[in-house]
Motif scaffolding. Sequence first.
Motif, mmCIF file in Angstrom:
data_model
loop_
_atom_site.group_PDB
_atom_site.id
_atom_site.type_symbol
_atom_site.label_atom_id
_atom_site.label_comp_id
_atom_site.label_asym_id
_atom_site.label_seq_id
_atom_site.Cartn_x
_atom_site.Cartn_y
_atom_site.Cartn_z
ATOM 1 N N THR A 145 21.895 -31.680 52.915
ATOM 2 C CA THR A 145 22.583 -31.488 51.649
ATOM 3 C C THR A 145 24.065 -31.812 51.831
ATOM 4 O O THR A 145 24.656 -31.441 52.843
ATOM 5 C CB THR A 145 22.452 -30.027 51.166
ATOM 6 N N LEU A 187 25.672 -14.386 58.202
ATOM 7 C CA LEU A 187 24.906 -14.860 59.362
ATOM 8 C C LEU A 187 25.308 -14.163 60.651
ATOM 9 O O LEU A 187 24.512 -14.030 61.571
ATOM 10 C CB LEU A 187 25.096 -16.364 59.528
ATOM 11 N N GLU A 244 16.163 -26.220 67.962
ATOM 12 C CA GLU A 244 15.445 -25.858 66.744
ATOM 13 C C GLU A 244 16.153 -24.695 66.052
ATOM 14 O O GLU A 244 16.340 -24.696 64.836
ATOM 15 C CB GLU A 244 14.005 -25.474 67.095
ATOM 16 N N THR A 245 16.542 -23.724 66.852
ATOM 17 C CA THR A 245 17.272 -22.586 66.306
ATOM 18 C C THR A 245 18.539 -23.050 65.602
ATOM 19 O O THR A 245 18.856 -22.617 64.494
ATOM 20 C CB THR A 245 17.649 -21.611 67.442
ATOM 21 N N ARG A 275 20.005 -22.685 57.005
ATOM 22 C CA ARG A 275 20.320 -21.417 56.339
ATOM 23 C C ARG A 275 21.758 -21.442 55.807
ATOM 24 O O ARG A 275 22.033 -20.981 54.696
ATOM 25 C CB ARG A 275 20.127 -20.261 57.328
ATOM 26 N N GLY A 314 14.190 -24.293 73.262
ATOM 27 C CA GLY A 314 14.005 -24.267 71.815
ATOM 28 C C GLY A 314 15.305 -24.054 71.064
ATOM 29 O O GLY A 314 15.298 -23.784 69.870
ATOM 30 N N ALA A 338 22.140 -30.006 56.940
ATOM 31 C CA ALA A 338 20.689 -29.954 56.784
ATOM 32 C C ALA A 338 20.233 -30.738 55.563
ATOM 33 O O ALA A 338 19.483 -30.254 54.735
ATOM 34 C CB ALA A 338 20.219 -28.507 56.679
ATOM 35 N N ASP A 353 17.667 -24.517 62.348
ATOM 36 C CA ASP A 353 17.310 -23.482 61.377
ATOM 37 C C ASP A 353 18.538 -22.798 60.816
ATOM 38 O O ASP A 353 18.648 -22.563 59.610
ATOM 39 C CB ASP A 353 16.401 -22.432 62.034
ATOM 40 N N ILE A 354 19.441 -22.482 61.715
ATOM 41 C CA ILE A 354 20.661 -21.807 61.256
ATOM 42 C C ILE A 354 21.445 -22.729 60.326
ATOM 43 O O ILE A 354 21.957 -22.305 59.291
ATOM 44 C CB ILE A 354 21.518 -21.366 62.467
ATOM 45 N N GLU A 401 21.789 -23.230 52.727
ATOM 46 C CA GLU A 401 21.195 -22.418 51.669
ATOM 47 C C GLU A 401 22.205 -21.404 51.126
ATOM 48 O O GLU A 401 22.344 -21.227 49.917
ATOM 49 C CB GLU A 401 20.015 -21.672 52.265
ATOM 50 N N ILE A 402 22.924 -20.793 52.052
ATOM 51 C CA ILE A 402 23.917 -19.792 51.626
ATOM 52 C C ILE A 402 24.995 -20.456 50.773
ATOM 53 O O ILE A 402 25.367 -19.955 49.721
ATOM 54 C CB ILE A 402 24.537 -19.080 52.856
ATOM 55 N N PHE A 438 23.359 -21.657 72.006
ATOM 56 C CA PHE A 438 21.919 -21.919 72.062
ATOM 57 C C PHE A 438 21.493 -23.202 72.754
ATOM 58 O O PHE A 438 20.328 -23.363 73.053
ATOM 59 C CB PHE A 438 21.333 -21.932 70.644
ATOM 60 N N GLN A 484 24.676 -23.036 48.985
ATOM 61 C CA GLN A 484 24.122 -23.391 47.682
ATOM 62 C C GLN A 484 24.024 -22.168 46.777
ATOM 63 O O GLN A 484 24.182 -22.262 45.577
ATOM 64 C CB GLN A 484 22.739 -24.018 47.853
#
Lengths: 526, 108
Positions: A12, A78, A43-44, A51, A40, A10, A47-48, A54-55, A35, A57
């Motif tokens: 990074t 998750l 997109e999911t 996330r 959609g 994503a 998003d995951i 983010e985790i 998925f 990081q």
Amino acid sequence: MDKTIKINLAGTLFNIEEDAYYMLRDYLQAINNRFHNIQGGNETIEDIESRISEIFQSQKITAGVISKPDVEAMIKILGKPEDFEVPGNQSNTVFTGPIKRRLYRNPDDSVFSGVCGGIGAYLNSDPVWIRIAFIIFSLFFGIGFFVYLALWIAIPNARSEYQKRELYGENYHRLNAAGIGTNISGGPGGAINEIFGAIGKFFYIVFRIIMIFFGVTFVALGFSALLVVFLAFFFKNPEFISMGSMNSNLFFMHDFLNFIVDPSISMWIIVLSFIALLLPLCAFVYWGIKMIFWFRVRDGVISLVLFITWVASLIALTVILVNAGVSFSKYGESTSQEILQNKRDTLFIMTGRKVEDLHTKKEFKIPENQYSMFISDPESRLCIRPRLRLSVTDEKTIKIEIRKKSMAVSRIDAVKKAESLIYDYRISRDTLYLDEYFTLSEGRKWSAEMIEVGLYIPEKTTLYFDNTCENLFPDRIRLNRVDKNMEYMSDIDNDTQPWQIGGRYWILSREGLVKASLLTEGKSTK
Amino acid sequence: MDLENTKAQMRKGILEYCILSILSRNSCYASDIIKELKEAKVIVVEGTLYPLLTRQKNSGLLSYRWEESQQGPPRKYYELTPDGRDYLKDLDNSWDELVESVNLIRKK
């Protein structure tokens, strides 16, 4: 250290260990499979993914590299796709999409390295037949054995669940139901597989013992060779270490190089040959260590870099040596003869300039060619031992022949170089003084110069050799017979050794050097 | 009957409602929603949230805007659409009814 992989999650960048990478890839693949068919879904998935980034990081990641525990912690947060509690979606199948089959070594069904297990799983057949096939083919000139080795090297191990799925294909679920690691084949192969397992273990132990043995040998040999190389390059005093088994040649390489090539490039030659010797020896020691401890390291890149360095230094060395070595291409010689006005039948042979008087330790020997060089100490000149040959002739007079040999770019240069060699002999009444060495004239480079001193002596002449004369025959006494036209006829075998001749009278005959009887000796000395 | 499974089924039912309730107060980004849901012990694993958000967005209950963040890439901030607010109001009512019904049964 394990190989790390750079990934982009994503937007990074992360560094991730290989094991952790496979785990993450499996996880993302599972999410994707879950998925991608749903409206959609992409997109999911995105998003995951953000996330996850983010985790990662937020985690305190050691040394900036994501490891397996980090991925495990992330998955715990998750959740696995099958744990996602999504209303209105009853499908809990994890891996759905069609999967490409790939061949891996199978760590779950391996006797030795999992090659046969992998092939068996890939072909949906019992690995026992593959093993038997390999053994049968090994009986034909070891074909099976070498194929096996090649496959072992070429096929990667199935490390992750995803890879195992690629390996097993449709059968993966059956495998999962049975539990990974249990023998899925059963049937006729079961017992045989057990036997193979035991044989495999036995061979593995034998293999390890052999490997450790070779490893230790490699380390010991490589290490002592490294020691010699280091001593030779950095300590120029051979007395520093015991001389028993070691050739002193190495230690004065630098001094002698200056006589062969321009001093400006001799340093390059030394550095390059140091690299050319050092790298393979280091590799040798390293392989030995690897064999002993049997560990896996991702050393591909550094090995490649070092190998290229080694090849490059060898090429550079060759280019430099070839550039400097053009002077060896053509051969030339110059011969001079003189008849000794010797009416007597006894010739005294003594040494003139002596190597001993040079007081030098800098000796360079090429034993196969009986070639030996010295560097004289204060004035630093290259001195080379000539070769002395005795020839029995039918003539009445004694003749000395000096044949100087050299090499250069052209024949003419070679002849000129040969002529410029400095070698002295002196005749005084019935005594012949021969120098123990010849030298190059000032400013000349060495190019395999040699001087052959030929003494043509009538049969039955009495010869007296001085005590130092053995130095004129460094290896053996060369003796042959020539005819009237001084043409070579045959070698004469003689048992007399150089160290025996000093201080005695000898009679030269067609059979060789014969010790003069006491009677003759008395008569001649008077 | 599997207790865990039943619990999961119950959570699934109210999850959508909880998300909409959180977003009714102010716009949030996914991690904020997760934090609240976790505090309330409504979800076990985070992964559950994402497909739901996507689905609610696709049915017009939610919209999102991108906002820059100090650390890392821009974040999606979700908020309720007018449709979403109406939908939430209906759900509020039906939740009250549901609680009443359950209590009625339990206290008998």
